[in-house]
Design a protein around this motif. Structure first.
Motif, PDB file in Angstrom:
ATOM      1  N   VAL A   1       1.010  -1.150  -0.101  1.00 38.93           N
ATOM      2  CA  VAL A   1      -0.008  -0.019  -0.005  1.00 38.93           C
ATOM      3  C   VAL A   1       0.949   1.200  -0.145  1.00 38.93           C
ATOM      4  CG1 VAL A   1      -1.705   1.277   1.397  1.00 38.93           C
ATOM      5  CG2 VAL A   1      -1.916  -1.246   1.337  1.00 38.93           C
ATOM      6  N   VAL A   2       0.729   1.967  -1.056  1.00 40.96           N
ATOM      7  CA  VAL A   2       1.337   3.394  -1.024  1.00 40.96           C
ATOM      8  C   VAL A   2       0.539   4.416  -0.568  1.00 40.96           C
ATOM      9  CG1 VAL A   2       2.699   5.001  -2.529  1.00 40.96           C
ATOM     10  CG2 VAL A   2       2.824   2.509  -2.615  1.00 40.96           C
ATOM     11  N   GLU A   3       0.955   5.326   0.351  1.00 43.38           N
ATOM     12  CA  GLU A   3       0.015   6.460   0.749  1.00 43.38           C
ATOM     13  C   GLU A   3       0.986   7.797   1.013  1.00 43.38           C
ATOM     14  OE1 GLU A   3      -3.089   4.453   4.208  1.00 43.38           O
ATOM     15  OE2 GLU A   3      -1.248   5.027   4.548  1.00 43.38           O
ATOM     16  N   LYS A   4       0.314   8.866   0.516  1.00 44.78           N
ATOM     17  CA  LYS A   4       0.975  10.041   0.817  1.00 44.78           C
ATOM     18  C   LYS A   4       0.474  10.685   2.072  1.00 44.78           C
ATOM     19  CE  LYS A   4       0.113  13.615  -2.018  1.00 44.78           C
ATOM     20  NZ  LYS A   4      -0.116  14.634  -2.833  1.00 44.78           N
ATOM     21  N   ILE A   5       1.465  10.934   3.031  1.00 47.53           N
ATOM     22  CA  ILE A   5       0.983  11.690   4.163  1.00 47.53           C
ATOM     23  C   ILE A   5       1.481  13.055   4.352  1.00 47.53           C
ATOM     24  CG2 ILE A   5       1.254  11.302   6.811  1.00 47.53           C
ATOM     25  CD1 ILE A   5       1.775   8.256   6.400  1.00 47.53           C
ATOM     26  N   ILE A   6       0.545  13.854   4.691  1.00 46.94           N
ATOM     27  CA  ILE A   6       0.825  15.188   4.861  1.00 46.94           C
ATOM     28  C   ILE A   6       0.818  15.618   6.285  1.00 46.94           C
ATOM     29  CG2 ILE A   6       0.002  17.573   4.111  1.00 46.94           C
ATOM     30  CD1 ILE A   6      -1.146  16.409   1.815  1.00 46.94           C
ATOM     31  N   SER A   7       1.841  15.800   6.800  1.00 46.30           N
ATOM     32  CA  SER A   7       2.087  16.367   8.296  1.00 46.30           C
ATOM     33  C   SER A   7       1.900  17.892   8.644  1.00 46.30           C
ATOM     34  CB  SER A   7       3.133  15.789   9.001  1.00 46.30           C
ATOM     35  OG  SER A   7       2.848  14.238   8.793  1.00 46.30           O
ATOM     36  N   GLU A   8       1.410  18.170   9.607  1.00 45.17           N
ATOM     37  CA  GLU A   8       1.418  19.822   9.803  1.00 45.17           C
ATOM     38  C   GLU A   8       2.182  19.805  11.348  1.00 45.17           C
ATOM     39  OE1 GLU A   8      -2.299  22.025  10.988  1.00 45.17           O
ATOM     40  OE2 GLU A   8      -1.979  22.454   8.645  1.00 45.17           O
ATOM     41  N   ALA A   9       2.968  21.054  11.437  1.00 41.42           N
ATOM     42  CA  ALA A   9       3.604  21.164  12.565  1.00 41.42           C
ATOM     43  C   ALA A   9       3.419  22.606  12.818  1.00 41.42           C
ATOM     44  CB  ALA A   9       5.098  20.857  12.467  1.00 41.42           C
ATOM     45  N   HIS A  10       3.375  23.287  14.157  1.00 46.58           N
ATOM     46  CA  HIS A  10       3.307  24.557  14.346  1.00 46.58           C
ATOM     47  C   HIS A  10       4.339  24.796  15.128  1.00 46.58           C
ATOM     48  CE1 HIS A  10      -1.190  25.287  13.393  1.00 46.58           C
ATOM     49  NE2 HIS A  10      -1.122  24.048  13.332  1.00 46.58           N
ATOM     50  N   ILE A  11       5.283  25.745  14.569  1.00 47.51           N
ATOM     51  CA  ILE A  11       6.522  25.851  15.337  1.00 47.51           C
ATOM     52  C   ILE A  11       6.865  27.340  15.918  1.00 47.51           C
ATOM     53  CG2 ILE A  11       7.848  23.697  14.767  1.00 47.51           C
ATOM     54  CD1 ILE A  11       9.500  25.289  12.528  1.00 47.51           C
ATOM     55  N   ASP A  12       7.771  27.732  16.731  1.00 48.47           N
ATOM     56  CA  ASP A  12       8.179  29.119  16.737  1.00 48.47           C
ATOM     57  C   ASP A  12       9.362  29.066  16.196  1.00 48.47           C
ATOM     58  OD1 ASP A  12       5.935  29.846  18.109  1.00 48.47           O
ATOM     59  OD2 ASP A  12       6.466  28.776  20.037  1.00 48.47           O
ATOM     60  N   ILE A  13       9.747  30.079  15.556  1.00 45.74           N
ATOM     61  CA  ILE A  13      11.108  30.455  14.913  1.00 45.74           C
ATOM     62  C   ILE A  13      11.565  31.762  15.361  1.00 45.74           C
ATOM     63  CG2 ILE A  13      11.000  28.766  13.210  1.00 45.74           C
ATOM     64  CD1 ILE A  13      10.440  31.055  11.336  1.00 45.74           C
ATOM     65  N   PRO A  14      12.691  32.410  15.305  1.00 47.81           N
ATOM     66  CA  PRO A  14      13.109  33.617  15.971  1.00 47.81           C
ATOM     67  C   PRO A  14      12.516  34.766  14.973  1.00 47.81           C
ATOM     68  CG  PRO A  14      14.971  32.082  15.791  1.00 47.81           C
ATOM     69  CD  PRO A  14      13.902  31.441  15.260  1.00 47.81           C
ATOM     70  N   ASP A  15      12.203  35.911  15.422  1.00 57.84           N
ATOM     71  CA  ASP A  15      11.893  36.971  14.497  1.00 57.84           C
ATOM     72  C   ASP A  15      13.252  37.404  13.655  1.00 57.84           C
ATOM     73  OD1 ASP A  15       9.302  36.948  15.510  1.00 57.84           O
ATOM     74  OD2 ASP A  15       9.520  38.460  17.050  1.00 57.84           O
ATOM     75  N   GLY A  16      12.760  38.300  12.407  1.00 61.58           N
ATOM     76  CA  GLY A  16      13.842  38.996  11.912  1.00 61.58           C
ATOM     77  C   GLY A  16      14.430  38.253  10.921  1.00 61.58           C
ATOM     78  N   LEU A  17      14.328  36.895  10.651  1.00 62.44           N
ATOM     79  CA  LEU A  17      14.883  36.045   9.945  1.00 62.44           C
ATOM     80  C   LEU A  17      14.474  36.216   8.260  1.00 62.44           C
ATOM     81  CD1 LEU A  17      14.883  32.601  11.564  1.00 62.44           C
ATOM     82  CD2 LEU A  17      16.594  34.221  11.552  1.00 62.44           C
ATOM     83  N   ASN A  18      15.307  36.126   7.438  1.00 61.94           N
ATOM     84  CA  ASN A  18      15.009  36.488   6.094  1.00 61.94           C
ATOM     85  C   ASN A  18      14.275  35.074   5.615  1.00 61.94           C
ATOM     86  OD1 ASN A  18      17.293  34.877   5.139  1.00 61.94           O
ATOM     87  ND2 ASN A  18      18.350  36.466   4.794  1.00 61.94           N
ATOM     88  N   GLN A  19      13.875  34.879   4.189  1.00 63.01           N
ATOM     89  CA  GLN A  19      13.383  33.882   3.471  1.00 63.01           C
ATOM     90  C   GLN A  19      14.365  32.400   3.746  1.00 63.01           C
ATOM     91  OE1 GLN A  19      11.494  34.270  -0.254  1.00 63.01           O
ATOM     92  NE2 GLN A  19      10.810  32.191  -0.190  1.00 63.01           N
TER      93      GLN A  19
ATOM     94  N   VAL B   1      -4.123  12.141   4.817  1.00 65.57           N
ATOM     95  CA  VAL B   1      -3.500  10.916   4.146  1.00 65.57           C
ATOM     96  C   VAL B   1      -4.278  10.653   2.777  1.00 65.57           C
ATOM     97  CG1 VAL B   1      -3.139   8.532   4.497  1.00 65.57           C
ATOM     98  CG2 VAL B   1      -2.846   9.959   6.519  1.00 65.57           C
ATOM     99  N   ASP B   2      -3.354  10.680   1.554  1.00 65.44           N
ATOM    100  CA  ASP B   2      -3.905  10.430   0.458  1.00 65.44           C
ATOM    101  C   ASP B   2      -3.602   9.162   0.148  1.00 65.44           C
ATOM    102  OD1 ASP B   2      -5.054  12.824   0.326  1.00 65.44           O
ATOM    103  OD2 ASP B   2      -3.378  13.910  -0.597  1.00 65.44           O
TER     104      ASP B   2
END
Length: 76
Positions: free
Chosen positions: A7-25, A50-51
């Motif tokens: 079985v092949v599945e594509k799993i999409i995960s989501e994480a909410h993280i904090d990163i330092p302010d002022g960083l460029n892309q 999950v697709d």
């Protein structure tokens, strides 16, 4: 009869993280990649979606008088 199911599945995960302010892309991208590569995001990841991609079955028939096996593949 033995069947091996793949079985092949594509799993999409989501994480909410904090990163330092002022960083460029580029720095934001690097921070996220570094955190993921060091395992720092693994515990933060939640399965979001999950697709279903595909399922296939291989039929393996062993012959009693020989050590060879006959294999057929079925796409479901």
């Amino acid at each position: 009869m033995r069947i091996i199911v793949t079985v092949v599945e594509k799993i999409i995960s989501e994480a909410h993280i904090d990163i330092p302010d002022g960083l460029n892309q580029f720095a934001i991208k690097q921070h996220i990649v570094d955190r993921y590569n060091t395992g720092g995001m693994v515990t933060d990841m939640n399965i979001f979606q999950v697709d279903f991609e595909s399922i296939s079955a291989r039929i393996v028939q062993e012959q009693a008088d020989a050590k060879s096996a006959s294999i057929g593949e079925v796409r479901l």
